[in-house]
Enzyme design. Structure first.
Site, PDB file in Angstrom:
ATOM      1  CB  SER A 175       8.064   3.085   2.868  1.00 54.57           C
ATOM      2  OG  SER A 175       7.319   2.308   3.743  1.00 54.57           O
ATOM      3  CG  HIS A 376       7.763   5.501   7.712  1.00 56.45           C
ATOM      4  ND1 HIS A 376       8.696   4.508   7.510  1.00 56.45           N
ATOM      5  CD2 HIS A 376       6.852   5.331   6.726  1.00 56.45           C
ATOM      6  CE1 HIS A 376       8.360   3.778   6.472  1.00 56.45           C
ATOM      7  NE2 HIS A 376       7.246   4.260   5.963  1.00 56.45           N
TER       8      HIS A 376
END
Ligand SMILES: *[C@@H]1O[C@H](CO)[C@@H](O)[C@H](O)[C@H]1NC(C)=O
Ligand SMILES: *[C@@H]1O[C@H](CO)[C@@H](O)[C@H](O)[C@H]1NC(C)=O
Ligand SMILES: *[C@@H]1O[C@H](CO)[C@@H](O)[C@H](O)[C@H]1NC(C)=O
Length: 403
Positions: A175, A376
């Site tokens: 990320s 995620h």
């Protein structure tokens, strides 16, 4: 349906409560015996671990953690290839070891013969010191992931290469850890020579298709110089009260746990099968680990503009950049080969945005995780993180084993 609405409203309420208490509360000392701090989190499993500190050119003092070798392999005297692991927004080096030996990427890489270094970006619980500034001062918090890319990464990478007497290292980011890489390479292309390979988990550059309400909240925050001055605050720091609340709230068997997991899913994408609910309180002891509000606002600007560009200071752009708009980061100078690994159900780093990034990067390949509901956070905490993610990372790194 009701749960989804619940989850959504709760996400907002939690967000505001944690933000306020997070700013004012006491720091979490990670003192509980069962949940030790780094590097004890690693050594308790019989792996060697080291702590290194490095100062950046602008005075921030960062802590890195290292697993120099694995007890399963014994060639400590030979030069081992170095892998550098960089966590995402409001997270820490704990990401790479929380799942334990046999699962966590930090351990698996050490087992495979790598010298594993884990960074901690300025502003998280391991990197809240500065040569001159106190973390109580707003000026300390006046940074986004731009500064992490331009100052933190070069300081850490140069330190590692000096310490290990190697010429280059491999880089794995999650990320924001990938965003920092594009910033670094775009602003300091000489680091192409120092990073032989990049693996981007849940890559974040463009945010045109993000579905997460957590991300959309950022659009409500006005930009501009005045607001910047009053918004230099920590963002979700690791505090006794807020993390303790999360741990209690998310404990297995409590009626609140369903709401807790729904809140997480609202942020990163819905998927109940890969999240180990027993692990949640442990995870939430270390996460969130803190960052700056400006880093989050910078992401908000990317959502609004659809571009991957430097921080928008409003009318002050003209003084800062000599232009009305902030400059775009330049992908054309990123020569290092980048493997993008994308979660099909990632609400923050969507497959659409990652494909766009793939087209922009001169040397890259695109992979999707072979599970449609993969989100995620699954990159860090999935029950099957070894088979779904980490085995893939290891095989991609092996390709240039002899670099
Ligand atoms: C580790 O040491 C043992 C005993 O000296 C040896 O048999 C084994 O091959 C070594 N393993 C590695 C991976 O070097
Ligand atoms: C690297 O760090 C270790 C641990 O702090 C230290 O013992 C060693 O001397 C360092 N090596 C170099 C070449 O700086
Ligand atoms: C979930 O985590 C607990 C505690 O670490 C562990 O004992 C259990 O095996 C995990 N469950 C699965 C399905 O991996």
């Amino acid at each position: 349906m009701i749960l989804a609405v619940w989850g959504k409203s709760l996400a907002y309420v939690c967000f505001l409560t944690l933000l306020l208490r997070g700013v004012t509360g006491k720091y979490n000392k990670n003192t509980r015996k069962s949940l030790p701090a780094m590097p004890k989190l690693i050594t308790q499993h019989g792996y060697p671990a080291e702590t290194h500190t490095v100062a950046t050119d602008d005075g921030y003092i960062l802590t890195m953690h290292r697993i120099p070798y694995s007890p399963l392999s014994n060639s400590t005297d030979t030069a081992r290839p170095v892998v550098f692991l960089q966590h995402g927004l409001i997270s820490s080096s704990v990401d790479w070891v929380i799942m334990g030996p046999g699962n966590g990427l930090g351990y698996l890489l050490a087992d495979a013969g790598y010298d594993v270094w884990m960074g901690n970006a300025r502003g998280n619980m391991y990197s809240t010191r500065h040569n001159k500034l106190s973390a109580m001062l707003p000026t300390f918090w006046s940074f986004s992931w731009h500064e992490m890319g331009v100052y933190d990464l070069p300081a850490e990478i140069d330190y590692i290469l000096t310490n290990t007497t190697q010429k280059s290292l491999r880089y794995v980011g999650h990320s924001m850890g990938t965003t920092m890489f594009y910033v670094l390479m775009s602003k300091k292309p000489e680091y192409n020579a120092k990073i032989s390979r990049m693996i981007a988990l849940a890559p974040v550059a463009f945010l045109r298709n993000t579905k997460s309400p957590f991300a959309s909240i950022t659009k409500l925050v006005p930009s501009g110089v005045l607001f910047d001055m009053v918004s230099n605050w920590p963002f979700f720091p690791n505090k006794k009260f807020s993390n303790g609340l999360l741990e209690a709230f998310c404990k297995r068997g409590t009626i609140t746990q369903k709401m807790c997991t729904n809140t997480l899913f609202q942020i990163g994408g819905f998927n109940s099968n890969q999240l180990n609910q027993t692990m949640l309180p442990t995870i939430l002891h270390y996460f969130p680990a803190g960052s700056s509000m400006k880093a989050w606002r910078h992401y908000g600007q990317l959502i609004s503009s659809g571009s991957f560009r430097e921080y928008d200071y409003g009318f002050a752009n003209i003084f800062k950049y000599g232009n009305l708009y902030p400059p775009d980061y330049n992908f054309a100078v990123i020569i290092t080969f980048v493997s993008l690994i994308v979660g099909p159900n990632d609400w923050l780093a969507s497959p659409e945005d990652a494909s766009l990034l793939h087209r922009k990067l001169p040397n890259s390949e695109y992979h999707e995780i072979a599970l449609p509901e993969f989100n995620h956070f699954d990159f860090l905490w999935a029950i099957d993180v070894k088979t779904l993610v980490n085995d893939k990372v290891l095989s991609l790194l092996e390709v240039d084993q002899d670099y």
